[in-house]
Design a protein around this motif. Structure first.
Motif, PDB file in Angstrom:
ATOM      1  N   GLN A  88       0.945  -7.757  -0.847  1.00 45.73           N
ATOM      2  CA  GLN A  88       0.657  -6.996  -1.959  1.00 45.73           C
ATOM      3  C   GLN A  88      -0.431  -5.893  -1.596  1.00 45.73           C
ATOM      4  O   GLN A  88      -1.169  -5.944  -0.615  1.00 45.73           O
ATOM      5  N   VAL A  89      -0.405  -4.869  -2.216  1.00 47.64           N
ATOM      6  CA  VAL A  89      -0.911  -3.716  -1.587  1.00 47.64           C
ATOM      7  C   VAL A  89      -2.011  -3.038  -2.817  1.00 47.64           C
ATOM      8  O   VAL A  89      -1.643  -3.317  -3.967  1.00 47.64           O
ATOM      9  N   TYR A  90      -3.205  -2.946  -2.294  1.00 47.67           N
ATOM     10  CA  TYR A  90      -4.317  -2.624  -3.191  1.00 47.67           C
ATOM     11  C   TYR A  90      -4.930  -1.289  -2.831  1.00 47.67           C
ATOM     12  O   TYR A  90      -4.950  -1.089  -1.492  1.00 47.67           O
ATOM     13  N   THR A  91      -5.606  -0.561  -3.626  1.00 47.77           N
ATOM     14  CA  THR A  91      -6.473   0.567  -3.350  1.00 47.77           C
ATOM     15  C   THR A  91      -7.831   0.278  -3.816  1.00 47.77           C
ATOM     16  O   THR A  91      -8.008  -0.618  -4.823  1.00 47.77           O
ATOM     17  N   ALA A  92      -8.527   0.623  -3.210  1.00 48.50           N
ATOM     18  CA  ALA A  92     -10.183   0.376  -3.523  1.00 48.50           C
ATOM     19  C   ALA A  92     -11.144   1.647  -3.109  1.00 48.50           C
ATOM     20  O   ALA A  92     -10.888   2.392  -2.341  1.00 48.50           O
ATOM     21  N   LEU A 133     -10.468   7.036  -1.383  1.00 47.06           N
ATOM     22  CA  LEU A 133      -9.670   5.798  -1.213  1.00 47.06           C
ATOM     23  C   LEU A 133      -9.444   5.299   0.077  1.00 47.06           C
ATOM     24  O   LEU A 133      -9.136   5.691   0.794  1.00 47.06           O
ATOM     25  N   ARG A 134      -9.089   3.885  -0.220  1.00 45.91           N
ATOM     26  CA  ARG A 134      -8.848   3.104   1.150  1.00 45.91           C
ATOM     27  C   ARG A 134      -7.810   2.065   0.627  1.00 45.91           C
ATOM     28  O   ARG A 134      -7.779   1.738  -0.458  1.00 45.91           O
ATOM     29  N   TYR A 135      -7.023   1.460   1.522  1.00 48.65           N
ATOM     30  CA  TYR A 135      -5.973   0.551   1.073  1.00 48.65           C
ATOM     31  C   TYR A 135      -6.152  -0.892   1.694  1.00 48.65           C
ATOM     32  O   TYR A 135      -6.894  -0.931   2.915  1.00 48.65           O
ATOM     33  N   ILE A 136      -5.665  -1.898   1.098  1.00 44.87           N
ATOM     34  CA  ILE A 136      -5.900  -3.154   1.477  1.00 44.87           C
ATOM     35  C   ILE A 136      -4.443  -3.932   1.400  1.00 44.87           C
ATOM     36  O   ILE A 136      -3.982  -3.752   0.154  1.00 44.87           O
ATOM     37  N   VAL A 137      -4.115  -4.370   2.339  1.00 41.13           N
ATOM     38  CA  VAL A 137      -2.517  -5.339   2.245  1.00 41.13           C
ATOM     39  C   VAL A 137      -2.920  -6.384   2.473  1.00 41.13           C
ATOM     40  O   VAL A 137      -3.510  -6.748   3.506  1.00 41.13           O
ATOM     41  N   GLU A 154      -6.348 -20.308  -7.854  1.00 44.74           N
ATOM     42  CA  GLU A 154      -6.116 -18.989  -7.369  1.00 44.74           C
ATOM     43  C   GLU A 154      -5.272 -18.789  -6.039  1.00 44.74           C
ATOM     44  O   GLU A 154      -5.262 -19.630  -5.385  1.00 44.74           O
ATOM     45  N   LEU A 155      -4.498 -17.943  -6.017  1.00 38.98           N
ATOM     46  CA  LEU A 155      -3.381 -17.579  -5.146  1.00 38.98           C
ATOM     47  C   LEU A 155      -4.323 -17.224  -3.717  1.00 38.98           C
ATOM     48  O   LEU A 155      -5.068 -16.477  -3.677  1.00 38.98           O
ATOM     49  N   ILE A 156      -3.940 -17.924  -2.623  1.00 42.13           N
ATOM     50  CA  ILE A 156      -4.629 -17.720  -1.303  1.00 42.13           C
ATOM     51  C   ILE A 156      -4.055 -16.601  -0.691  1.00 42.13           C
ATOM     52  O   ILE A 156      -2.808 -16.497  -0.666  1.00 42.13           O
ATOM     53  N   ALA A 157      -4.826 -15.563  -0.471  1.00 44.10           N
ATOM     54  CA  ALA A 157      -4.154 -14.260   0.218  1.00 44.10           C
ATOM     55  C   ALA A 157      -5.161 -14.053   1.659  1.00 44.10           C
ATOM     56  O   ALA A 157      -6.507 -14.407   1.535  1.00 44.10           O
ATOM     57  N   THR A 158      -4.358 -13.439   2.764  1.00 41.92           N
ATOM     58  CA  THR A 158      -4.934 -13.132   3.880  1.00 41.92           C
ATOM     59  C   THR A 158      -4.767 -11.666   3.905  1.00 41.92           C
ATOM     60  O   THR A 158      -3.882 -11.054   3.918  1.00 41.92           O
ATOM     61  N   VAL A 159      -5.938 -10.856   4.053  1.00 37.96           N
ATOM     62  CA  VAL A 159      -5.921  -9.408   4.487  1.00 37.96           C
ATOM     63  C   VAL A 159      -5.067  -9.261   5.925  1.00 37.96           C
ATOM     64  O   VAL A 159      -5.640  -9.786   6.835  1.00 37.96           O
ATOM     65  N   VAL A 160      -4.140  -8.584   5.810  1.00 34.29           N
ATOM     66  CA  VAL A 160      -3.335  -8.211   7.062  1.00 34.29           C
ATOM     67  C   VAL A 160      -3.391  -6.766   7.601  1.00 34.29           C
ATOM     68  O   VAL A 160      -3.383  -6.562   8.483  1.00 34.29           O
ATOM     69  N   ALA A 161      -3.858  -5.978   6.810  1.00 40.79           N
ATOM     70  CA  ALA A 161      -4.218  -4.411   7.169  1.00 40.79           C
ATOM     71  C   ALA A 161      -5.336  -3.891   6.166  1.00 40.79           C
ATOM     72  O   ALA A 161      -5.099  -4.240   4.792  1.00 40.79           O
ATOM     73  N   GLU A 162      -5.969  -2.972   6.563  1.00 37.82           N
ATOM     74  CA  GLU A 162      -6.825  -2.179   5.627  1.00 37.82           C
ATOM     75  C   GLU A 162      -7.291  -0.821   6.370  1.00 37.82           C
ATOM     76  O   GLU A 162      -7.478  -0.990   7.623  1.00 37.82           O
ATOM     77  N   SER A 163      -7.381   0.068   5.626  1.00 36.43           N
ATOM     78  CA  SER A 163      -7.799   1.336   6.329  1.00 36.43           C
ATOM     79  C   SER A 163      -9.219   1.349   6.273  1.00 36.43           C
ATOM     80  O   SER A 163     -10.039   0.579   5.867  1.00 36.43           O
ATOM     81  N   ASP A 164      -9.741   2.208   7.106  1.00 40.12           N
ATOM     82  CA  ASP A 164     -11.281   2.357   7.162  1.00 40.12           C
ATOM     83  C   ASP A 164     -11.976   3.283   6.285  1.00 40.12           C
ATOM     84  O   ASP A 164     -11.314   4.129   5.763  1.00 40.12           O
TER      85      ASP A 164
END
Length: 67
Positions: free
Chosen positions: A3-7, A41-45, A57-67
């Protein structure tokens, strides 16, 4: 599933889902394009495998994020 998010900041409240992908490479391409040229903006995968916690709740693990 990835799942790709922006924050806008490190807050969970500013996360916006922009896509779900089966392939990590596709997810990273989408994440990079989503923040291209946007310094606020930054991204979170996150990776999910379909497991849920005791609250359903779905268990998710952050595998990548921008600085």
């Amino acid at each position: 599933m990835f799942q790709v998010y922006t924050a806008k900041d490190k807050s969970q409240l500013s996360k916006n889902l922009i896509g779900e992908f089966k392939d990590y490479g596709d997810a990273m391409d989408c994440a990079e394009k989503a923040i291209e040229g946007k310094t606020d903006l930054r991204y979170i995968v996150e990776e999910t495998n379909g497991c849920v916690d005791s609250y359903g709740e779905l268990i998710a693990t952050v595998v990548a994020e921008s600085d």
